[in-house]
Motif scaffolding. Structure first.
Motif, mmCIF file in Angstrom:
data_model
loop_
_atom_site.group_PDB
_atom_site.id
_atom_site.type_symbol
_atom_site.label_atom_id
_atom_site.label_comp_id
_atom_site.label_asym_id
_atom_site.label_seq_id
_atom_site.Cartn_x
_atom_site.Cartn_y
_atom_site.Cartn_z
ATOM 1 N N THR A 21 0.845 -1.175 0.000
ATOM 2 C CA THR A 21 0.000 0.000 0.000
ATOM 3 C C THR A 21 0.891 1.239 0.000
ATOM 4 O O THR A 21 1.787 1.372 0.836
ATOM 5 C CB THR A 21 -0.903 0.013 1.244
ATOM 6 O OG1 THR A 21 -1.730 -1.145 1.225
ATOM 7 C CG2 THR A 21 -1.774 1.260 1.244
ATOM 8 N N PHE A 22 0.664 2.123 -0.949
ATOM 9 C CA PHE A 22 1.490 3.306 -1.057
ATOM 10 C C PHE A 22 0.769 4.490 -0.418
ATOM 11 O O PHE A 22 -0.414 4.714 -0.658
ATOM 12 C CB PHE A 22 1.803 3.608 -2.527
ATOM 13 C CG PHE A 22 2.658 2.558 -3.170
ATOM 14 C CD1 PHE A 22 4.022 2.565 -3.001
ATOM 15 C CD2 PHE A 22 2.088 1.553 -3.932
ATOM 16 C CE1 PHE A 22 4.817 1.588 -3.590
ATOM 17 C CE2 PHE A 22 2.865 0.574 -4.519
ATOM 18 C CZ PHE A 22 4.235 0.597 -4.348
ATOM 19 N N ALA A 23 1.475 5.256 0.398
ATOM 20 C CA ALA A 23 0.916 6.450 1.025
ATOM 21 C C ALA A 23 1.321 7.658 0.188
ATOM 22 O O ALA A 23 2.478 7.799 -0.204
ATOM 23 C CB ALA A 23 1.438 6.580 2.451
ATOM 24 N N HIS A 26 1.686 15.178 0.874
ATOM 25 C CA HIS A 26 1.174 16.500 0.511
ATOM 26 C C HIS A 26 1.833 16.974 -0.786
ATOM 27 O O HIS A 26 1.185 17.607 -1.632
ATOM 28 C CB HIS A 26 1.450 17.480 1.645
ATOM 29 C CG HIS A 26 0.994 18.879 1.375
ATOM 30 N ND1 HIS A 26 -0.307 19.203 1.041
ATOM 31 C CD2 HIS A 26 1.690 20.055 1.371
ATOM 32 C CE1 HIS A 26 -0.410 20.501 0.853
ATOM 33 N NE2 HIS A 26 0.791 21.047 1.049
ATOM 34 N N ALA A 27 3.104 16.653 -0.967
ATOM 35 C CA ALA A 27 3.808 17.038 -2.197
ATOM 36 C C ALA A 27 3.181 16.364 -3.414
ATOM 37 O O ALA A 27 3.072 16.968 -4.490
ATOM 38 C CB ALA A 27 5.288 16.669 -2.094
ATOM 39 N N ASP A 28 2.756 15.102 -3.278
ATOM 40 C CA ASP A 28 2.085 14.409 -4.378
ATOM 41 C C ASP A 28 0.796 15.133 -4.756
ATOM 42 O O ASP A 28 0.474 15.278 -5.943
ATOM 43 C CB ASP A 28 1.751 12.967 -3.983
ATOM 44 C CG ASP A 28 2.989 12.112 -3.752
ATOM 45 O OD1 ASP A 28 3.990 12.333 -4.453
ATOM 46 O OD2 ASP A 28 2.944 11.238 -2.872
ATOM 47 N N THR A 29 0.070 15.581 -3.748
ATOM 48 C CA THR A 29 -1.192 16.275 -4.000
ATOM 49 C C THR A 29 -0.945 17.632 -4.655
ATOM 50 O O THR A 29 -1.650 18.016 -5.587
ATOM 51 C CB THR A 29 -1.971 16.458 -2.687
ATOM 52 O OG1 THR A 29 -2.218 15.171 -2.119
ATOM 53 C CG2 THR A 29 -3.301 17.150 -2.936
ATOM 54 N N LEU A 30 0.063 18.358 -4.173
ATOM 55 C CA LEU A 30 0.386 19.644 -4.789
ATOM 56 C C LEU A 30 0.729 19.480 -6.264
ATOM 57 O O LEU A 30 0.315 20.273 -7.111
ATOM 58 C CB LEU A 30 1.559 20.304 -4.062
ATOM 59 C CG LEU A 30 1.276 20.905 -2.691
ATOM 60 C CD1 LEU A 30 2.571 21.431 -2.076
ATOM 61 C CD2 LEU A 30 0.241 22.023 -2.786
ATOM 62 N N ARG A 31 1.495 18.434 -6.577
ATOM 63 C CA ARG A 31 1.908 18.206 -7.965
ATOM 64 C C ARG A 31 0.749 17.699 -8.818
ATOM 65 O O ARG A 31 0.603 18.082 -9.983
ATOM 66 C CB ARG A 31 3.066 17.208 -7.988
ATOM 67 C CG ARG A 31 3.476 16.727 -9.364
ATOM 68 C CD ARG A 31 4.102 17.809 -10.230
ATOM 69 N NE ARG A 31 4.205 17.333 -11.588
ATOM 70 C CZ ARG A 31 5.113 16.459 -12.016
ATOM 71 N NH1 ARG A 31 6.028 16.005 -11.172
ATOM 72 N NH2 ARG A 31 5.125 16.058 -13.268
ATOM 73 N N GLY A 32 -0.106 16.824 -8.257
ATOM 74 C CA GLY A 32 -1.087 16.145 -9.090
ATOM 75 C C GLY A 32 -2.475 16.730 -9.119
ATOM 76 O O GLY A 32 -3.306 16.297 -9.919
ATOM 77 N N SER A 33 -2.759 17.728 -8.270
ATOM 78 C CA SER A 33 -4.129 18.236 -8.186
ATOM 79 C C SER A 33 -4.210 19.691 -8.627
ATOM 80 O O SER A 33 -3.210 20.403 -8.704
ATOM 81 C CB SER A 33 -4.656 18.095 -6.752
ATOM 82 O OG SER A 33 -3.909 18.906 -5.857
ATOM 83 N N ASN A 34 -5.433 20.121 -8.882
ATOM 84 C CA ASN A 34 -5.683 21.493 -9.324
ATOM 85 C C ASN A 34 -6.098 22.320 -8.110
ATOM 86 O O ASN A 34 -7.256 22.668 -7.934
ATOM 87 C CB ASN A 34 -6.778 21.500 -10.389
ATOM 88 C CG ASN A 34 -6.830 22.805 -11.157
ATOM 89 O OD1 ASN A 34 -5.859 23.549 -11.203
ATOM 90 N ND2 ASN A 34 -7.972 23.088 -11.761
#
Length: 551
Positions: A21-23, A26-34
């Motif tokens: 399971t990958f967690a 916040h950096a992933d969300t900043l990069r991948g979301s609008n």
């Protein structure tokens, strides 16, 4: 892109990561979301200037980012630029709102640089420009193009050979931008490169720049694309290149073809690249006009395997047939063409002209383009061999995870997006049972979503509507699960009993069953069905579908 992971590497990775399971951070969300720093503005143009220092492998640059305000702004704007690159300063340029040039406060959060300003004073619908000044040591590629960055290489004569590859990793590894697949510059992009003593090749067409000593700058080259371009497609190639030009009369008129290869490879390259005209004619027949006539088509030798850089395809297959001299289909058919030329060029239609809004939907790029390889094999060798090549690739499918990834976190799905995605298109063609209707559907996709970013749902709905097939359960099965339908059957008392396992209600496929003189078509569901059977016990089921058998 070329194959994300070579099979042997993939197996090791799969064994290590299965059931993990990958967690997401916040950096992933900043990069991948609008998010709030992105949702109120839209990129309309980039004008990028970069100077290279080959001695210490650093770059210095300026990016003029033009944007429009599409809704009430927030008081911060997100710019992506990955460590160890540094954003030195950002200036909001004077505009019709009587703004003066304003140096903006900058706050760094990992790979995000927050520009602070009372942006709410900007007028919705208005157009503005940022000047972004930056420098640093861009990440060196570890295993390009899969683990990308800058490739600071030398050719066999010891001369510099430099290029970049950054799909997945992101363009922000080497220039400041809004690093999001869904927001492409609307009116194209200009790139200018400064490298003393060398000429850099970029996307689109060369600008008329004075690179003479008298003009003041030695090693200046500029390029412009007239069409939208996704960030990871923006590129350059620097080396001791030789160039030749050709043209092709295509569906939209004359298409310029340009080829750039290392000087000592010209003879072998001219022979290997001769396939380009036949390939483009084939693709235009099946998928519609080449999408970038204004920018031309280029094939450029690169110091890594390959990439679909828009109008400047990276080629590094070492002038071998197949995939680095191998036939990944196991049929022998893969050795009849150069995989990298055929695959990466196919991305001009799916990946470059039509781009997934979110990386989670990148099967649209890789799956449909992988099926384009089969269409080229069909153009070259006939339909039967094209189909055989497609089915031969299915043994590479791992079913480790769904081919659609998680949304909003900058994550692709499984590497199965290549072969399983191609299988999906092949099966749709079989179910359509009308090659002309299927061809018009493919061409229709190219026309309907020309130069747009799209979602899987948009593509699903278009395919379903234009084939007349109810594909809802089909897409859910093959895109969103790892379950392969299992056809269970037995023959008893003159009847063939059959059903599907591992499928939801509503899922079915038209499967042909033959034995001697008897041929019927069955449509299995998760419930047992029976049909009178006059054939014997040595039945054969059509191999047109990605299924398992259980007797």
């Amino acid at each position: 892109m070329s194959r994300k992971i070579i099979n042997g590497i993939f197996i090791v990775w799969y064994l290590l990561s299965a059931n993990t399971t990958f967690a997401y951070t916040h950096a992933d969300t900043l990069r991948g979301s609008n998010g709030r720093g992105r949702d109120w503005w839209d990129v309309t143009r980039y004008d990028l200037q970069i100077a290279f220092d080959t001695a210490d492998k650093s770059i210095t640059g300026i990016n003029q980012l033009t944007f429009s305000v599409i809704q009430t702004p927030h008081d911060s704007l997100q710019i992506d630029l990955q460590q160890p690159m540094i954003l030195d300063s950002a200036v909001l340029m004077a505009s019709g709102d009587n703004l003066k040039n304003v140096f903006l406060p900058i706050v760094r959060e990992g790979n995000v640089w927050w520009l602070k300003h009372p942006f709410h004073k900007l007028t919705p619908g208005g157009s503005y420009s940022l000047m972004l000044y930056y420098h640093g040591f861009p990440r060196k590629a570890v295993n390009p193009p899969w683990d990308g960055g800058f490739s600071w290489k030398q050719d066999t004569t010891g001369k510099p050979w430099i290029a970049v590859s950054c799909q997945g990793l992101g363009a922000s590894v080497w220039w400041p931008c809004k690093d999001a697949q869904w927001d492409e510059p609307d009116s194209g992009m200009i790139t200018r490169f400064f490298i003393p003593g060398y000429y850099a090749i970029g996307n689109g067409r060369a600008l008329n720049v004075d690179s003479s000593a008298k003009g003041g700058v030695v090693g200046l080259s500029g390029w412009e694309v007239k069409n939208p371009i996704n960030n990871y497609d923006v590129t350059f190639y620097i080396g001791d290149y030789v160039h030749w030009h050709d043209t092709l009369m295509g569906e939209k008129g004359k298409l310029d073809l340009d080829f750039w290869v290392l000087r000592y490879n010209e003879a072998i390259a001219r022979k290997q690249f001769a396939v380009v005209k036949q390939m483009i004619h084939c693709y235009e027949y099946w998928m519609g006009p080449y999408p970038f006539y204004e920018d031309g088509y280029k094939l450029v030798e690169a110091p890594y395997l390959g990439m679909e850089h828009q109008s400047a395809i990276a080629y590094g297959n070492h002038y071998k047939m197949g995939y680095l001299g191998m036939d990944r289909s196991g049929t022998g058919i893969g050795m009849d063409f150069d995989y990298i030329i055929v695959h990466e060029s196919g991305h001009e239609w799916f990946g470059n002209s039509i781009t997934a809004k979110d990386e989670a939907d990148n099967w649209i790029h890789e799956g449909i383009t992988s099926y384009a390889e089969c269409l080229y094999a069909e153009c070259l060798l006939g339909k039967e061999k094209g189909q055989k090549f497609n089915r031969g690739m299915w043994h590479n499918i791992q079913n480790d995870k769904p081919i659609i990834g998680n949304y909003g976190v900058n994550e692709e799905g499984s590497g199965d997006m290549y072969e399983k995605g191609s299988a999906i298109m092949y099966m749709i063609r079989v179910m359509t049972n009308d090659d002309e209707k299927f061809r018009m559907m493919l061409r229709g996709l190219s026309k309907e979503f020309y130069h747009q970013t799209v979602t899987t749902k948009q593509v699903e709905n278009y395919i379903s509507e234009h084939t007349g097939l109810d594909l809802h359960a089909f897409f859910n099965q093959y895109l969103r699960t790892t379950n392969i339908p299992e056809l269970e059957y037995f023959i008893k008392d003159g009847e063939l009993s059959y059903k599907f396992n591992n499928t939801p209600h509503g899922f079915t496929l038209p499967i042909t069953v033959t034995e001697k003189e008897t041929t019927i078509t069955i449509k299995p569901t998760p419930d047992w069905q029976k049909v009178k059977w006059s054939g014997g016990f040595n039945v054969k089921f059509s191999n047109d579908f990605l299924i398992k058998m259980k007797k």
